[in-house]
Design an enzyme around this catalytic site. Sequence first.
Site, mmCIF file in Angstrom:
data_model
loop_
_atom_site.group_PDB
_atom_site.id
_atom_site.type_symbol
_atom_site.label_atom_id
_atom_site.label_comp_id
_atom_site.label_asym_id
_atom_site.label_seq_id
_atom_site.Cartn_x
_atom_site.Cartn_y
_atom_site.Cartn_z
ATOM 1 N N GLY A 13 24.268 78.492 58.657
ATOM 2 C CA GLY A 13 26.007 77.821 58.762
ATOM 3 C C GLY A 13 26.267 77.988 59.888
ATOM 4 O O GLY A 13 25.597 76.873 60.711
ATOM 5 N N GLY A 15 27.033 79.883 61.848
ATOM 6 C CA GLY A 15 26.252 80.050 63.270
ATOM 7 C C GLY A 15 25.312 79.441 63.901
ATOM 8 O O GLY A 15 25.253 79.531 65.471
ATOM 9 N N TYR A 142 37.834 89.190 51.001
ATOM 10 C CA TYR A 142 37.385 89.420 51.804
ATOM 11 C C TYR A 142 38.949 89.018 53.602
ATOM 12 O O TYR A 142 38.578 89.239 54.541
ATOM 13 C CB TYR A 142 37.436 87.763 51.192
ATOM 14 C CG TYR A 142 36.585 86.720 52.498
ATOM 15 C CD1 TYR A 142 35.550 87.201 53.399
ATOM 16 C CD2 TYR A 142 37.254 85.894 53.210
ATOM 17 C CE1 TYR A 142 35.282 86.402 54.371
ATOM 18 C CE2 TYR A 142 36.728 85.091 53.966
ATOM 19 C CZ TYR A 142 35.644 84.832 54.676
ATOM 20 O OH TYR A 142 35.143 84.575 55.542
#
Length: 267
Positions: A13, A15, A142
């Site tokens: 993803g 990162g 979240y």
Amino acid sequence: MSKVVLITGGSSGIGKSIGEFLHRKGFTVYGTSRNPDRITDSVFPLLALDVRNIETIKTAIADIITRSGHIDVVINNAGVGITGPLEEIPTAEIKNNFETNFFGPIEVMKAVLPQMRIQKSGLIINVTSIAGYMGLPYRSVYSASKGALELITEALRMEVKSFGIEITNVAPGDFATNIASGRFHAPVVAGSAYEAVYGTMLKTMDTHVDEGSNPLEMATAVYAIIQTPNPKVHYKVGAFMQKISIVLKRILPDKVYEKMLMNHYKL
């Protein structure tokens, strides 16, 4: 001497995109993964690290210092998504989300700050979320965990500025990554008061991620932040409407903004 960068959650993803971009720019990049042995296509070293496990954090940072002698940039990117009606999300999953998205980055910062004080320099970039600027329906946990990290960063950057250390937030919107497959979904419960609305909302959220921006946009934004001598407190990266939603929240009356969100999500 190239700058040494640590990226948590660097195996996939956002990162991974950031790590690959910085690697191409000549940085010495170390990524982390809970299971680095399973990753065979990384162009930079991956160290074993679980942000929920303090010992793995300390070991990984000590390993980098032994190998490279210093750490110039830490990108707190590791995180997990979570969705569901708050009433139906198991408390254990709420705690796990905060352990990963909030307490984990705190422990990484605690572990690296002594080294940065010795160096009298360093940059920490906390990857939060545009969702952290507002309470979003069915993404309450979240929003809360990412919003908490935003505020911690605001406070901590003032505490460490005299040591020559900079800390900033970068909040992405929806990006086309595998976060949807890795997040915890509270199941759509047959007969639940939330069944119809949450079931539809879940499909909508997955579509937003699938149609999200290219993660390379985040990589170039992070690179620009690293090159900035005096980083801002907050950065937002994403589609125009996602970024403007933060501005609207600041200027609109609360109930007007709430109504706008409810219309957007067809609630």
